[in-house]
Design a protein around this motif. Structure first.
Motif, short mmCIF file in Angstrom:
data_model
loop_
_atom_site.label_atom_id
_atom_site.label_comp_id
_atom_site.label_asym_id
_atom_site.label_seq_id
_atom_site.Cartn_x
_atom_site.Cartn_y
_atom_site.Cartn_z
N HIS A 1 0.90 -1.21 0.12
CA HIS A 1 0.05 -0.12 -0.04
C HIS A 1 0.81 1.20 0.12
CE1 HIS A 1 -3.15 -2.97 1.02
NE2 HIS A 1 -2.57 -3.11 2.11
N SER A 2 0.40 2.43 -0.33
CA SER A 2 1.21 3.73 -0.12
C SER A 2 0.46 4.39 0.88
CB SER A 2 0.76 4.49 -1.64
OG SER A 2 -0.61 4.85 -1.46
N CYS A 3 1.47 5.23 1.37
CA CYS A 3 1.09 5.79 2.94
C CYS A 3 1.47 7.25 2.74
CB CYS A 3 2.22 5.23 3.79
SG CYS A 3 2.25 5.80 5.68
N LEU A 4 0.62 8.13 2.99
CA LEU A 4 0.83 9.57 3.00
C LEU A 4 0.84 10.02 4.47
CD1 LEU A 4 0.93 12.36 1.93
CD2 LEU A 4 -1.65 12.33 1.65
N LEU A 5 1.75 10.37 5.01
CA LEU A 5 1.97 10.98 6.46
C LEU A 5 2.31 12.60 6.36
CD1 LEU A 5 4.45 8.41 7.57
CD2 LEU A 5 1.85 8.28 8.10
N VAL A 6 1.27 13.27 7.19
CA VAL A 6 1.26 14.60 7.37
C VAL A 6 2.04 14.93 8.67
CG1 VAL A 6 0.22 16.58 7.67
CG2 VAL A 6 -0.63 14.88 6.26
N LEU A 7 3.37 15.54 8.67
CA LEU A 7 4.22 15.42 9.65
C LEU A 7 4.66 17.10 10.03
CD1 LEU A 7 6.08 13.21 11.03
CD2 LEU A 7 7.98 14.23 9.47
N PRO A 8 4.66 17.59 11.25
CA PRO A 8 4.99 18.76 11.81
C PRO A 8 6.35 19.05 11.34
CG PRO A 8 4.65 17.48 13.76
CD PRO A 8 4.51 16.60 12.38
N ASP A 9 6.70 20.20 11.08
CA ASP A 9 8.02 20.55 10.73
C ASP A 9 9.36 20.75 11.65
OD1 ASP A 9 7.40 23.09 11.81
OD2 ASP A 9 7.68 24.16 10.26
N ASP A 10 8.91 20.28 12.76
CA ASP A 10 9.72 20.67 14.09
C ASP A 10 10.43 19.07 14.45
OD1 ASP A 10 7.53 19.27 15.31
OD2 ASP A 10 7.52 20.62 16.95
N GLN A 11 9.89 18.06 13.55
CA GLN A 11 10.41 16.66 13.67
C GLN A 11 11.66 16.70 13.08
OE1 GLN A 11 8.73 14.37 15.67
NE2 GLN A 11 7.72 16.35 15.99
N ALA A 12 12.38 15.67 13.78
CA ALA A 12 13.78 15.50 13.36
C ALA A 12 13.93 15.07 11.85
CB ALA A 12 14.67 14.22 14.11
N VAL A 13 15.02 15.54 11.13
CA VAL A 13 15.37 15.20 9.81
C VAL A 13 15.45 13.59 9.72
CG1 VAL A 13 17.08 15.59 7.79
CG2 VAL A 13 16.01 17.40 9.31
N ALA B 1 7.22 6.02 2.16
CA ALA B 1 6.25 6.99 2.62
C ALA B 1 6.33 8.48 2.00
CB ALA B 1 6.00 7.24 4.00
N VAL B 2 5.08 8.88 1.54
CA VAL B 2 5.11 10.37 1.00
C VAL B 2 5.02 11.19 2.35
CG1 VAL B 2 3.93 12.03 -0.36
CG2 VAL B 2 4.11 9.68 -1.23
N VAL B 3 5.93 12.07 2.56
CA VAL B 3 5.80 12.98 3.82
C VAL B 3 5.35 14.28 3.36
CG1 VAL B 3 7.15 13.56 5.57
CG2 VAL B 3 7.64 11.56 4.88
N TYR B 4 4.33 14.83 4.09
CA TYR B 4 4.12 16.18 3.66
C TYR B 4 4.13 17.15 5.16
CZ TYR B 4 0.52 20.24 2.64
OH TYR B 4 0.14 21.45 2.36
N GLU B 5 5.17 17.88 4.96
CA GLU B 5 5.74 18.46 6.25
C GLU B 5 5.16 19.95 6.09
OE1 GLU B 5 9.86 20.00 7.85
OE2 GLU B 5 9.71 19.19 5.90
N VAL B 6 4.33 20.32 7.28
CA VAL B 6 3.63 21.21 7.72
C VAL B 6 4.18 22.41 8.94
CG1 VAL B 6 1.47 20.45 6.48
CG2 VAL B 6 1.69 20.17 9.09
N PRO B 7 3.76 23.38 8.75
CA PRO B 7 4.42 24.17 10.01
C PRO B 7 3.67 23.83 11.21
CG PRO B 7 4.00 25.72 8.11
CD PRO B 7 3.42 24.45 7.96
#
Length: 101
Positions: free
Chosen positions: A44-56, A67-73
């Protein structure tokens, strides 16, 4: 617009799916890594919305798992742009517009 960006991320994730399945989650912790691992194992595919304060490093792990990572403020949970709220919105768009169950 935010919706256009979400739709683009959803399309990117759908293209990676070997089964047509898509998992969408707003996460800042190990849940995202667990979901990305399961999705990779099952095709399956995985789209994760992640806050921008998480470790690189966390983002690298998620992407290396496919995973496709969508980084948001970072935002308050009461804000519609909070990562959990955007994850819900992305899941709703996937269901409504792209007919992903």
């Amino acid at each position: 617009s935010e919706s256009s960006q979400l739709e683009g991320m959803i399309l990117e994730a759908i293209e990676k799916s070997r089964t047509g399945g898509l998992v969408v989650e707003g996460t800042s912790g190990s849940t995202g890594i667990a979901l990305a691992t399961l999705c990779a194992a099952r095709g399956h595919s995985c789209l994760l919305v992640l806050p921008d304060d998480q470790a690189v490093e966390k983002q690298r792990i998620l992407r290396s798992l496919g995973a496709v990572v969508y980084e948001v403020p970072t935002a308050a949970i009461s804000n519609p742009k909070h990562y959990v709220n955007l994850g819900r919105r992305a899941a709703q768009i996937a269901r409504d517009k792209f007919e992903i169950p």
